[in-house]
Design a protein around this motif. Structure first.
Motif, PDB file in Angstrom:
ATOM      1  N   GLY A 179      47.257  25.358  23.391  1.00  0.00           N
ATOM      2  CA  GLY A 179      46.493  25.126  24.610  1.00  0.00           C
ATOM      3  C   GLY A 179      46.825  26.029  25.781  1.00  0.00           C
ATOM      4  N   PHE A 180      45.900  26.004  26.730  1.00  0.00           N
ATOM      5  CA  PHE A 180      46.038  26.717  27.989  1.00  0.00           C
ATOM      6  C   PHE A 180      45.275  25.949  29.052  1.00  0.00           C
ATOM      7  CE2 PHE A 180      42.365  28.492  25.837  1.00  0.00           C
ATOM      8  CZ  PHE A 180      41.405  28.591  26.834  1.00  0.00           C
ATOM      9  N   ASP A 181      45.597  26.223  30.301  1.00  0.00           N
ATOM     10  CA  ASP A 181      44.956  25.537  31.420  1.00  0.00           C
ATOM     11  C   ASP A 181      43.999  26.472  32.133  1.00  0.00           C
ATOM     12  OD1 ASP A 181      46.534  23.183  31.066  1.00  0.00           O
ATOM     13  OD2 ASP A 181      48.207  24.192  32.065  1.00  0.00           O
ATOM     14  N   LYS A 182      42.862  25.903  32.563  1.00  0.00           N
ATOM     15  CA  LYS A 182      41.925  26.640  33.414  1.00  0.00           C
ATOM     16  C   LYS A 182      42.080  26.103  34.826  1.00  0.00           C
ATOM     17  CE  LYS A 182      38.230  27.452  30.084  1.00  0.00           C
ATOM     18  NZ  LYS A 182      36.793  27.269  29.838  1.00  0.00           N
ATOM     19  N   VAL A 183      42.187  27.012  35.778  1.00  0.00           N
ATOM     20  CA  VAL A 183      42.339  26.617  37.178  1.00  0.00           C
ATOM     21  C   VAL A 183      40.976  26.740  37.854  1.00  0.00           C
ATOM     22  CG1 VAL A 183      43.522  27.082  39.348  1.00  0.00           C
ATOM     23  CG2 VAL A 183      44.733  27.414  37.172  1.00  0.00           C
ATOM     24  N   SER A 187      35.250  29.545  44.228  1.00  0.00           N
ATOM     25  CA  SER A 187      34.161  30.483  43.936  1.00  0.00           C
ATOM     26  C   SER A 187      33.352  30.056  42.721  1.00  0.00           C
ATOM     27  CB  SER A 187      34.737  31.879  43.673  1.00  0.00           C
ATOM     28  OG  SER A 187      35.516  31.870  42.475  1.00  0.00           O
ATOM     29  N   GLY A 188      33.907  29.179  41.910  1.00  0.00           N
ATOM     30  CA  GLY A 188      33.233  28.779  40.682  1.00  0.00           C
ATOM     31  C   GLY A 188      33.523  29.716  39.519  1.00  0.00           C
ATOM     32  N   VAL A 189      34.205  30.811  39.786  1.00  0.00           N
ATOM     33  CA  VAL A 189      34.565  31.759  38.734  1.00  0.00           C
ATOM     34  C   VAL A 189      35.904  31.320  38.150  1.00  0.00           C
ATOM     35  CG1 VAL A 189      35.017  34.167  38.169  1.00  0.00           C
ATOM     36  CG2 VAL A 189      33.377  33.605  39.978  1.00  0.00           C
ATOM     37  N   ASN A 190      35.922  31.036  36.863  1.00  0.00           N
ATOM     38  CA  ASN A 190      37.150  30.563  36.214  1.00  0.00           C
ATOM     39  C   ASN A 190      37.913  31.731  35.595  1.00  0.00           C
ATOM     40  OD1 ASN A 190      36.788  27.794  36.786  1.00  0.00           O
ATOM     41  ND2 ASN A 190      35.267  27.666  35.149  1.00  0.00           N
ATOM     42  N   TYR A 191      38.599  32.471  36.437  1.00  0.00           N
ATOM     43  CA  TYR A 191      39.325  33.647  35.956  1.00  0.00           C
ATOM     44  C   TYR A 191      40.834  33.420  35.866  1.00  0.00           C
ATOM     45  CZ  TYR A 191      39.932  34.257  40.997  1.00  0.00           C
ATOM     46  OH  TYR A 191      40.231  34.063  42.324  1.00  0.00           O
TER      47      TYR A 191
END
Length: 198
Positions: A179-183, A187-191
């Motif tokens: 797994g990994f986390d999305k922050v 801005s709505g851009v999930n980078y």
């Protein structure tokens, strides 16, 4: 394949440089753990280096055994010019021709991967710089191994790394099956994606 930490000092028999070379010598085992060899550089000659090493060992009493790394003798300052520590015109002037304090981390493929420069008047803070050099080595070795991550500000080994933006979520799922986390960003851009499962 070995990494190299090459550090340069203005000249032999200077008090600040003596303390710096002593600190690196004391912490040599930490570099060895990372498959990194230390290599010093100074614009004085070999005979001068031999006497200076004796002074360093005398001043820094906790250097274990023999002095643990070589010091390059560069009395004509040719290497200093090649490494960008001096200009060609400066190397002929004995006073101006002392080098700045410089540190390079060189990877096994002989590429300079990191450089730090300090003026002659400012010593590296080896209380902090030693940790930073080792942290940089750890980061470079990790990112070379994994190829798809970068280390964020204040990263230390074992803490979260960032997955590079050009890695798709599907690729990240495959590369990091634990797994990994999305922050979420305003801005709505999930980078920003992080993982400690590496």
């Amino acid at each position: 394949m070995t990494w190299v930490v090459l550090f340069s000092h203005p000249s032999d028999f200077t008090p600040v440089c003596t303390t710096e070379l002593g600190r690196i010598a004391v912490h040599q085992p930490e570099f060895a753990k990372r498959n990194a060899k230390c290599l010093a550089h100074s614009v004085d000659d070999l005979k001068s280096h031999v006497h200076w090493v004796n002074d360093i060992k005398s001043y820094c009493l906790n250097i274990p055994g023999e002095f643990p790394y070589p010091i390059i003798a560069d009395p004509h300052r040719d290497l200093a010019v090649l490494f960008g520590m001096l200009d060609e015109e400066q190397k002929r002037d004995a006073e101006i021709g002392k080098t700045i304090r410089a540190l390079y981390i060189i990877s096994p493929d002989h590429k300079v991967r990191l450089s730090m420069f300090y003026p002659m008047s400012l010593a590296m803070s080896f209380k902090y710089c030693h940790d930073e050099i080792l942290r940089c080595l750890d980061s470079l070795q990790l990112t070379d191994k994994l190829k798809v991550v970068a280390t964020p500000a204040n990263w230390t080994p074992g803490t979260k790394v960032m997955i590079l933006p050009d890695v798709t979520d599907e690729e990240a799922d495959r590369l990091f099956p634990k797994g990994f986390d999305k922050v979420s960003m305003p801005s709505g851009v999930n980078y920003v994606r992080t993982t400690e499962n590496y």
